[in-house]
Each structure stands twice: as structure tokens, then as C-alpha cells.
Design an enzyme around this catalytic site. Structure first.
Site, short mmCIF file in Angstrom:
data_model
loop_
_atom_site.label_atom_id
_atom_site.label_comp_id
_atom_site.label_asym_id
_atom_site.label_seq_id
_atom_site.Cartn_x
_atom_site.Cartn_y
_atom_site.Cartn_z
N CYS A 1 -5.55 1.82 -4.18
CA CYS A 1 -6.70 1.08 -4.67
C CYS A 1 -6.98 1.51 -6.09
CB CYS A 1 -7.93 1.35 -3.79
SG CYS A 1 -7.77 0.78 -2.08
N GLY B 1 -4.88 -3.29 -6.48
CA GLY B 1 -5.50 -3.87 -5.30
C GLY B 1 -5.91 -5.30 -5.55
N ASN C 1 -9.66 5.81 -3.26
CA ASN C 1 -8.24 5.49 -3.30
C ASN C 1 -7.48 6.56 -2.54
OD1 ASN C 1 -5.64 4.59 -4.00
ND2 ASN C 1 -5.63 5.81 -5.87
N GLY C 2 -6.76 6.17 -1.49
CA GLY C 2 -6.00 7.14 -0.71
C GLY C 2 -6.14 6.88 0.77
N TYR D 1 6.57 2.86 -9.01
CA TYR D 1 6.12 1.48 -8.83
C TYR D 1 4.63 1.24 -9.07
CZ TYR D 1 4.85 -2.86 -6.42
OH TYR D 1 4.33 -4.10 -6.11
N ASP E 1 16.03 -2.91 -9.38
CA ASP E 1 14.64 -2.94 -8.91
C ASP E 1 14.12 -1.51 -8.85
OD1 ASP E 1 12.27 -4.01 -8.15
OD2 ASP E 1 12.98 -4.91 -6.28
#
Length: 509
Positions: free
Chosen positions: A2, A28, A101-102, A257, A365
Site C-alpha cells: 500500500c 495500490g 502498509n504491510g 518490482y 521482465d
């Protein structure tokens, strides 16, 4: 995964919070929310959807005040709903909002403790609400009408003792100030900065440094593992270490990423880390496939571009942009269902036939998680006329679930969980597949800051840094996070929503 942001300023913060969340939208895309404070009143707007869709002019006008926090949500479990949107709020004590976040690995135990011992009710399936209520309960223990920074630091110290897992959080206490804190291992990122104005110093806390930069703040640094930052509503900043020192272990998937390339996390440039990933991957290709017949290197946009460009440079092979991306389609990795992911790949990317026709193509990728996206893109390359399609991953095989805030189910949904490299290549339809070695990935990140001795590599090696993750826990989250389970929850949620809506309709409709 998030995105969180908090600001204490000398003028209204609603637009700055909105802009910060827009910069963090990649973290998010399920829901967004902002809470602000002015003259004893809390103002809150949150809903499912993109930042641009959640906040209209009327909402922005209502978000008054010079202090506030914001959140963009990506669900690891659950469904898209307004109830799960953050920031969460509890009115007792003092009026507290929190964005997180987590993921807490002991949330079920904490829920039971909160109900049976702390006499608190949890209304959603979100562990963020659990974190908020643990903080609220520990703060309430001060027994004071007016609290100060020491009360806050003592409460967060108890939060660190009770809560396990990976968490970076921003909380606002009505009429008091904003708090930013991070788990003792520093798994999830959180930074802070300042901005000098004619009216005085303003402070900002955010998930990534890019939000600090874009809003014109100067990056001070990362909130250290176990550290707490308190910014009073008057603009005074205080810091304190509130957890026994543990080995720092930031999540390496942030560099692979999750984070934007223009961010700096724990002193490591995400962009440069990805450059080094491409260089290391090229060196592996040289070692293992010296007589390669690659004609062109093509990245799968956007995250892999940096690694692909360095890989092509090292191999002295042409680099070309072979896919055009529709920027109005969300990131497929963080979409909540397999069917939706499969549909969106074709909508998101379109191949440029001239770059593929008659060539041996090496697609690059950032990683291969489920294999869904990879197999479809390889098929697109073949349909565009590629003679051979090779596939390189800037990360090693993802073989284990991430339990610290990233949606990585186990079992068949992780294509690399129980298959050899060749078997993965066959399943995704590649003529050859090349994975990054784990040691090379670690070196690529660590070279940006040699003081980081360890990373959380759990999705690659199954070693969970918090030490409390066992097979029973993994089986439980697999049941919660599988696409089938999410689909069932979504159906139930939709059915309940339809029932609620029908009950509210006039009889003649």
C-alpha cells in the site's frame, strides 16, 4: 503493498495529500482515503477506486486543515469495498486515524486479545484495523486527558512488543500530531522529509522518496527499523528508537518490482539497483549461454526497462521497445483475480510487429510470479512474427508466499514453487528461460548501501525474517489469498450489497 503519506504544514494540506497519493498510486489501486484535522474536528473521505475517482471537488473542500494523512490500498486478502478502505478511525481514545502498509503475521492472535482482554471490537478483516486498535489501547493506558510525545513513544514501544510481521504506518491523533513508525526489521519502506516556507518548516512522511521529491520536500532519510517519528500539530519533530535493535531486512521485492525507479529506499537507488540486476543477468547469460543467437532485447514495460537496457548493453545486442502499453490499465500483478489479470494483459500491451518479425527475441521482465502474464506475452511475440522467443527474469524463481504485505499465494498459483527452470519455460511457452541468481540479486541491491547486511528474501528462499512463520500459518494464508477464495468472498460481498440495495429501493421500483 500500500502507499501511505502524512503531512504537517503551515497551510491547507488537502491538495498536497492528494498529489502525494497520486504519485504513490502504483502501490495500490483498490481504494484511497484522506483524513485531515482542523479546530478540534476530523474530516475523512475514503472509498474504493483510484485517487482521481475517490476525491471530487466537494470532497477536497471538506478536507480542511493543516495536518492530515492519506492511503492507497492494495488488498492481499479481502475484496474491494469502502469498509476496507483506509485510513481507519477509532474515536477512543482521543480520535485516532491510521494508514498501514504491510501485514501482521499474528493478527488472529491479536484480534482475540483485543476482544477478550482489551474489550475492543474489530469490524473488518483488515490487519490494519488490528494495528490501529492495538495502538489505541496502548495509548489509552496513559490515563491522561492530554498526552505528550513520551506517551506516544511508550505506546508504540508496546505496539512493537505485541505486533509481529512487516509494517510501516502513519497515524494521526486528533489535535495532537502525526506519527510514523516502522517494524523492528524495517521490512516495508517509509521515509520523511522537510520543506522550508515563509511561514516555517513543514514535514512529510511517505512510503517512497519520490513522493517527498515531487511535492518539493527535502528528503531527510528513512525511518529506521523500530523508530518512531512524531510531528506535533505545531510542527515540532521528535524521534525515538522504540524497539530493541534487530537485524535490518528490507524487502528486496521493493527493488525488483514494487517501488518506482526514481525512489531511494534505505539509501539504495531503485534505478541503479535495477541497472545492476540487468548487468548481472547479462553476465549469467555469457557464462551459461555464450553462443547465444539473440537478435534483439525487448523489455516488458514498465518495471523491467532499466534492467533490460543494461542487459542489452552488456551483451552488445540491440535494445528495442516492442510493446506499446495502455497506461489506463492497472498493474496486472496487483489485480485481485486470475480472470481479470488474464483479460488485462491483452488490453494493457500491444506488440509492434516490426520489432519481432523474423527475429530471435529475448524478452526481459522483472520477475515471474504466476506465469499468467509471461505466457500471454510470449504468445503475443510469436503472433507478431518472432522466430524464437527467449525469456529472462531479473529475479530468481518466486517459490514461496510473501507474508509481509505482498499478495503471493502458494501452490499452483506460483509457477516456480515446485518446478524446474525448464518446466517453467515449457509452461510459459518460451524457447529458453533465464532466471537471475539469488546471490546476484542481493549484490545488485546491497551495492547501493553496504550497511544493509540482510534483505527479506522470503519469496525466493522461504526464510522469513520475523521467525514466526510456520507451515500452519502458510496454509491459512493460502486459503485466504487464493484466487478461488477471493472469488468466493467477492461473490458473497456482491450478494450482500445487492440485498442491501434492494432493501433500500422504493416498492414501486
Amino acid at each position: 503493498m500500500c502507499g501511505i503519506v502524512g503531512i504537517v504544514a503551515k497551510t491547507a494540506v488537502n491538495q498536497a495529500l492528494y498529489d502525494g497519493l497520486t504519485v504513490l498510486q502504483h502501490r495500490g489501486q483498490d481504494a484511497a482515503g484522506i483524513a485531515t484535522y482542523e479546530d478540534g474536528h476530523l474530516f475523512l473521505r475514503k472509498s474504493a477506486g483510484y485517487v482521481r475517482d475517490v476525491f471530487r471537488t466537494r470532497h477536497m473542500r471538506n478536507l480542511r486543515g493543516r495536518m492530515g494523512i492519506g492511503h492507497v490500498r492494495y488488498p492481499t486478502a479481502g475484496v474491494s469495498s469502502n469498509a476496507e478502505a483506509q485510513p481507519f478511525y477509532v474515536n477512543s481514545p482521543y480520535g485516532i486515524t491510521l494508514g498501514h502498509n504491510g501485514n501482521l503475521t499474528n493478527s488472529e492472535q491479536l484480534k482475540q486479545e483485543l476482544f477478550e482482554e482489551d474489550l475492543r471490537h474489530i469490524n473488518t478483516d483488515s490487519d490494519s484495523e488490528v494495528l490501529l486498535n492495538v495502538f489505541a489501547h496502548e495509548l489509552q493506558r496513559s490515563g491522561k486527558l492530554r498526552i505528550d510525545s513520551n506517551d506516544i513513544f511508550n505506546a508504540i514501544e508496546k505496539v512493537h512488543q505485541r505486533c509481529k510481521g512487516g509494517y510501516a504506518a502513519i497515524s494521526m491523533i486528533t489535535g495532537v500530531g502525526i506519527i510514523g513508525f516502522r517494524d523492528p526489521h524495517g521490512i516495508r519502506p517509509i521515509v520523511y522529509g522537510k520543506r522550508e516556507t515563509d511561514l516555517g518548516t513543514e514535514y512529510m512522511i511517505a512510503s517512497e522518496s519520490v513522493a517527498i521529491d515531487v511535492l518539493g520536500f527535502e528528503l531527510i532519510g528513512d525511518i529506521a527499523p523500530g523508530e518512531v517519528i512524531f510531528i506535533s500539530k505545531e510542527g515540532e519533530l521528535l524521534r525515538k528508537q522504540c524497539a530493541p535493535k534487530k537485524e535490518m531486512a528490507p524487502c528486496i521485492f521493493e527493488y525488483v518490482y514494487l517501488a518506482r525507479p526514481d525512489s531511494i529506499i534505505d539509501g539504495i537507488s531503485v534505478h541503479k539497483a535495477r541497472m545492476r540486476m540487468g548487468e548481472a543477468l547479462a553476465q549469467k547469460i555469457r557464462r551459461q549461454w555464450g553462443e547465444h543467437d539473440v537478435d534483439v532485447v525487448i523489455p516488458i514495460p514498465d518495471t523491467s526497462r532499466t534492467a533490460a537496457l543494461e542487459l542489452a548493453h552488456e551483451l552488445k545486442v540491440n535494445y528495442r521497445e516492442g510493446f506499446v502499453k495502455n497506461r489506463y490499465i492497472p498493474r496486472t500483478f496487483i489485480m485481485p483475480g486470475q480472470a481479470l489479470r488474464q483479460k488485462s494483459v491483452r488490453q494493457k500491451l500491444n506488440a509492434i510487429g516490426l520489432e519481432f518479425e523474423g527475429k530471435n527475441v529475448l524478452l526481459v521482465d522483472d520477475s515471474i510470479v504466476r506465469g499468467t502474464t509471461s505466457s500471454q506475452i510470449i504468445q503475443m511475440a510469436r503472433e507478431a512474427g518472432a522466430k524464437k522467443v527467449y525469456f529472462a527474469s531479473a529475479a530468481p524463481p518466486v517459490a514461496y508466499p510473501n507474508v509481509y504485505g505482498i499478495d503471493m499465494p502458494t501452490g499452483e498459483e506460483l509457477i516456480g514453487a515446485s518446478r524446474s527452470v525448464d518446466e517453467v519455460g515449457i509452461l510459459i511457452g518460451a524457447d529458453k528461460i533465464i532466471y537471475q541468481d539469488l546471490d546476484d540479486l542481493v549484490d545488485a541491491a546491497r551495492k547501493g548501501n553496504m550497511e544493509v547486511k540482510r534483505f527479506d528474501l522470503s519469496c525466493f528462499d522461504g526464510d522469513y525474517v520475523t521467525g514466526d512463520v510456520n507451515e500452519t500459518y502458510l496454509n491459512r494464508i493460502e486459503a485466504l489469498r487464493s484466487d478461488e477464495a477471493k472469488s468466493q468472498r467477492a461473490s458473497t460481498h456482491n450478494a450482500l450489497s445487492d440485498m442491501h440495495n434492494s432493501e433500500e429501493m422504493p416498492a414501486d421500483v
